[in-house]
Design an enzyme around this catalytic site. Structure first.
Site, PDB file in Angstrom:
ATOM      1  CG  HIS A   1      49.284  39.046  46.150  1.00 38.92           C
ATOM      2  ND1 HIS A   1      49.281  39.338  47.498  1.00 38.92           N
ATOM      3  CD2 HIS A   1      48.909  40.186  45.525  1.00 38.92           C
ATOM      4  CE1 HIS A   1      48.925  40.599  47.671  1.00 38.92           C
ATOM      5  NE2 HIS A   1      48.696  41.145  46.487  1.00 38.92           N
ATOM      6  CD  GLU A   2      49.008  40.736  41.635  1.00 36.82           C
ATOM      7  OE1 GLU A   2      47.881  41.235  41.471  1.00 36.82           O
ATOM      8  OE2 GLU A   2      49.879  41.241  42.381  1.00 36.82           O
TER       9      GLU A   2
ATOM     10  CG  HIS B   1      44.436  41.544  43.981  1.00 39.88           C
ATOM     11  ND1 HIS B   1      43.789  42.302  44.924  1.00 39.88           N
ATOM     12  CD2 HIS B   1      45.772  41.627  44.288  1.00 39.88           C
ATOM     13  CE1 HIS B   1      44.674  42.826  45.774  1.00 39.88           C
ATOM     14  NE2 HIS B   1      45.885  42.420  45.410  1.00 39.88           N
TER      15      HIS B   1
END
Lengths: 491, 491
Positions: free
Chosen positions: B256-257, B260
Site C-alpha cells: 500500500h505505502e 503512494h
C-alpha cells in the site's frame, strides 16, 4: 525596553529552532538519507540556509538592538545581547557579493583539492587556494579593522587572538618535540591481535556512551563514515564507526563524541534555542571531548576497567594485563596524518597548521611558498621528511572550504582540558578509585557543574578561569603529558 | 510578465523545498527521534510551520499573481498558476484569529477525544467536537461562498463536490451491503497458523517493495507504529510494521505505502518543489496505493507468486494451496473498526462517515445527535449493532483534529482504482501471466505513464478520465468486487 528584548528573543528562539532543523538534516544526510537523494537535499539545504541567512541579517534585529539598553537586563539577558549584537554585526558586515563569491569558490575548490590530493600535486590546487586566501582576507577586512587572522578566529574561538594563542603554542612546542623525541626512542607497546565482532563493538560502544553520562532518551548512536555529534538540548545524536581490527577507533571516537554531546545535553534547559544554548566555542567544546577521551578515557584507572570489559566481550586479544593495555591505548607512533596522531603529536600537527594559516592571513606567507613552508616545519617538528603532498600540505580539507582560524581550537581544547583536569582532580581526590570501577559520575558531574551547564553564558577564557581558578595556560597540559608518557615509556 | 512568473516560481520552489524538510522531520519523529526530544521537536516544527505559513501568505505572491497573464504561459505554467492562485486565496482567506483558535482547539481536543474513547463516553467529547464543528463551519464560510462541506473537501480532493461524491457513493451502498450480506453467509476462509519471524518479514517486505518498482536508491523502508509514505521526488521513504502472527499486516501495508511512494517517485523530475511535484489529490493518491495493494497485490495471479515466496521464507503456515491462499488474503470478516476492514466493508465504513460529516457541516445534523445517527447507520450498513463508542463514533482521530472532508477520499481512491484497473487490463491483456511470476513491471509502467508522471498537471477527475477514457464512476469498482468475491466465496 523589555518589549524589544522579548520580541528579539522570540525571533531569536525561532531562528535557533530552525538552526536545529538544519543540523538535523545534516545528521540525516550522513546516516539515513538514500544516496540518490543528494541533489534534492542540496537544494533543500540551500533553501534552509537562505531562510536562516535572511533571519540573521533581518533589519528588525538592528531595530531591536538599538532599542534595548543592555544595562537594564540581568546576566543572562546581557550575555544574550552580547552574542546577538556580535552575530548581527558580523553577518551584516560581509557584502552579499563577497559571500556568494566565497560560497561559489569554496564549493568548487573541494573537488579541485580532492583531485590534487589524489595526484599529490599541490601546484594544481595552489591557484584555487590563492583565490580563497584572497577572498578570506577580504572577508576578514570586512569583519574587523584589526588583525585579519583574529577576525576569522573569532568565528570559532570568540574573543581569542592569534598572538595570545601563539604565545601558549610557542611555549608548548619545544616540550612537545622533546617528549616526542624521547618516546619514539623507546620500544613500541604491543598491538591488539585478532578480529573484533562489529555488532559487539556497537554494543560495548553504547554501554561506554551511557557510562560517560550520555542520555540515550535524548540521543542515539548510529554508524557513519565520520564520527560526529549533532544537535543541542533534548536531541543530541552521535555517530561512530567500526573497524574489525581496531576496536579503539570505535570506542575512543564514541567517548570523544560523547564529550561533545554531553556538553550540549547538559546546558541549562532555559537556554534552549538561544545563543546561550550551545557550546560557547570550538576550543571549549573540544576540551570536553578531549577530557572525556584522554584524561579520563585513556587514563590508567579507566583503562583498567575497559580492559576487563573488552576481555569479557571479545575474549583474549593479545594483551596480557592492565599495564600493557594502558600502554597500547596510549601508543605513540610515527605518522604523517593529523587525524591518526596520538595525544602528543596531534598538537604538533595543529601548531604547524596554525602557524602557516596565521602567516597566510597576515600576508607573511604566499600560497606559492606554502608547500615548502609546510615541509620545512614538519621536519623540524616531527624529525623526518614529508614523503608526498597527500601526507603533507594537501591532507586536510579545511583550507579548501575556507576554514581559516579553526585549526588552533583543537589544541586549545587539549590545553583547556589540561587545565580542567588539574582542577577536577583537585576537587575529586578519589576520582581514580571510581574510574577504575568504570564509574565516571563524579567526573562528569564536576564538568557539568563547572563547564557544561553554562552554555554560552561566559566568555571562553572566563569560563575556564572560573572553573579552574586560574587563567588558561599550556603548563597543566604539558605537565600531564610529560608525567603520563614518562611513566608509560619509562623515560 | 515572464519575470514575475520566474520570480514567483523561484519563491515557490524554495517554499516547496522547505515543505519537504518539514515532511522529513515528521518522518524522523516517527522512526528515529529519541523519545525525550518530543517537546523540543514540537517547537522546531512550530517554527517551521510559522516560516511556511508566512511564505504561503506572503503579499509578494499577490503582486506576482496580479502581474502574470496566465494565457501567456504554457500548459505547465498555467497548471502551476492554477495551484498557486488557489492556495494563496485559501491561505489568505482564513482570518489569523480563526486559524489560531482552530489550532488551539484541535490540539486540546486530541487528548479529550482519547480520554473519552478510553471511557467509551461520547458525551464527554461532544462539547469539544461541537466547538470544532462550529469553527470548521466558520472556516468553510471564509473559504467559499458556496457549500460549506465542499469548501473543506477542496483541501483534500480539489474541484470535487460532496453531491457528486454522494451520487456515486449512494449507487455503491446497496451493492456493497448486498455483497457483504452474501459473503458473510458463507464459510470463512482458513487463517494462517504459527509464528512468522519478524526479520524474515522485513526481508520479504523489502523484496516486495522492489518488486513493485520502489526505487531503494531514492527511498528506504523502516519500522514505525503506523505505516506511512513521506516525501516527494528523490527522497520518498516508507514505513511498515510487523506482527509475529499476522504477516499480511506487514506485506500489504508495505505494498500500500509503495503505491503512494511510487506515485511520488515517478512524478516528472521537472516538477520538483513546484505545486505539480506531488500527488494531485488524496483520492488519486489512494487510487495508487489501493490498486497496488488490492487489484494487483491481492489478485489471484500475484498471490500465487506471493504464496511461493512465503512458503520459501517461512515453511508451512497452514495454507494448502494457491486457491486457499487467495481466499485467506481476501478474507471478509465482521468487525467494527475501519482500519481493520476488508476490501468490501472498508467502503461501508467510509460511506457512513462521509454522510455524517457532510450533514454536520451542512447543518443537517447536530453533534448531540451524532452518536445515535452513527449507530443507526452502522446497523443499516453492517447488519449488527455497535457495542460501545470506542468501536463506533469515537474510533477515528480525524474529527478531533478538524479533518472534515478527508474520509471520502479513501473510497474515492478505491473507486478510481476500479476505473484504472479496467483500463490497465484492457491495455495489458496478458498482465496476469506476468503477475503470476511476481513481475509487476508492465502494470507499474502503465500507471506511471498514465497517472503518476503527471503529478499535479491535470485536475483529478480529468486525470482519471484521460487515463481511462471515461468519466470516473463507481461501476468498475463494484463490478470488480462482485466478480472477485463472487468467485472466492462461490456466490
Amino acid at each position: 525596553m523589555t518589549n524589544a528584548y522579548d520580541d528579539l528573543m522570540a525571533f531569536q528562539r525561532e531562528t535557533g529552532a530552525l538552526g536545529q532543523i538544519a543540523g538535523r538534516l545534516g545528521w540525516d544526510q550522513e546516516t539515513m538519507m538514500p544516496r540518490g537523494a543528494a541533489p534534492q537535499r542540496a537544494e533543500e539545504m540551500a533553501a534552509m540556509e537562505h531562510v536562516l541567512h535572511a533571519r540573521r541579517t533581518d533589519p528588525r534585529l538592528g531595530d531591536w538592538l538599538a532599542a534595548i539598553n543592555d544595562k537594564t537586563l540581568d546576566q543572562v539577558g546581557q550575555a544574550n545581547l552580547r552574542h546577538i549584537r556580535k552575530s548581527y554585526l558580523r553577518n551584516t558586515a560581509i557584502p552579499a557579493k563577497l559571500a556568494s563569491e566565497l560560497a561559489r569558490k569554496t564549493s568548487m575548490a573541494q573537488g579541485i583539492w580532492a583531485e590534487a590530493r589524489s595526484k599529490d600535486d599541490f601546484a594544481s590546487f595552489a591557484p584555487t587556494l590563492e583565490e580563497i586566501v584572497s577572498l578570506k582576507r577580504e572577508e576578514a577586512a570586512a569583519l574587523s579593522k584589526g588583525n585579519l587572522y583574529d577576525a576569522l578566529l573569532d568565528d570559532y574561538e570568540p574573543d581569542a587572538t592569534g598572538d595570545q594563542i601563539a604565545a601558549m603554542f610557542n611555549a608548548m612546542e619545544p616540550r612537545l618535540i622533546a617528549l616526542r623525541d624521547k618516546v619514539l626512542g623507546k620500544p613500541e607497546p604491543k598491538s591488539v591481535t585478532g578480529t573484533f565482532d562489529e555488532a559487539k563493538q556497537m554494543k560495548l560502544t553504547r554501554q561506554l556512551a551511557k557510562t560517560f553520562g550520555y542520555d540515550m532518551s535524548r540521543g542515539r548512536v548510529d554508524k557513519a563514515v565520520h564520527p560526529f555529534s549533532s544537535g543541542s538540548g533534548m536531541d543530541v545524536r552521535i555517530t561512530t564507526r567500526t573497524s574489525e581490527i581496531d576496536p579503539f577507533n570505535c570506542f575512543y571516537s564514541t567517548i570523544h563524541e560523547v564529550g561533545h554531546a554531553c556538553y550540549e545535553q547538559n546546558i541549562n534547559d532555559d537556554y534552549l534555542f538561544t545563543p546561550l544554548g550551545s557550546g560557547v566555542s570550538m576550543g571549549v567544546h573540544e576540551s570536553q571531548s578531549r577530557i572525556y577521551e584522554n584524561q579520563i578515557g585513556r587514563g590508567r584507572a579507566f583503562t583498567s576497567w575497559l580492559f576487563g570489559e573488552m576481555k569479557e566481550a571479545f575474549g583474549d586479544f593479545g594483551i596480557a594485563n592492565e599495564d600493557e593495555f594502558y600502554a597500547t591505548v596510549n601508543k605513540v607512533h610515527k605518522g604523517y596524518i593529523r587525524t591518526e596522531a596520538d595525544e602528543i603529536q596531534y598538537n604538533l600537527h595543529v601548531l604547524l597548521r596554525f602557524g602557516l594559516e596565521k602567516d597566510l592571513m597576515e600576508g607573511k606567507l604566499d600560497v606559492a611558498d606554502l608547500e615548502e613552508a609546510w615541509n620545512t616545519r614538519f621536519e623540524q617538528a616531527f624529525g623526518y621528511k614529508v614523503d608526498k603532498a597527500s601526507n603533507g600540505v594537501l591532507q586536510d580539507v579545511h583550507w579548501s572550504v575556507g576554514l581559516f582560524g579553526y585549526f588552533p581550537t583543537y589544541s586549545l581544547g587539549n590545553l583547556y582540558a589540561g587545565c580542567l583536569n588539574v582542577a577536577m582532580r583537585g576537587a575529586l581526590p578519589d576520582l581514580d578509585t571510581d574510574l577504575a570501577k568504570g564509574d565516571t559520575t563524579a567526573a562528569t558531574a564536576w564538568l557539568q557543574e563547572n563547564v557544561q551547564q553554562h552554555g554560552g553564558l561566559y566568555k571562553p577564557t572566563d569560563l575556564i578561569a572560573k572553573a579552574t581558578g586560574a587563567e588558561p595556560s599550556e603548563a597543566p597540559l604539558m605537565d600531564y603529558l610529560e608525567a603520563k608518557f614518562g611513566e608509560i615509556y619509562d623515560l
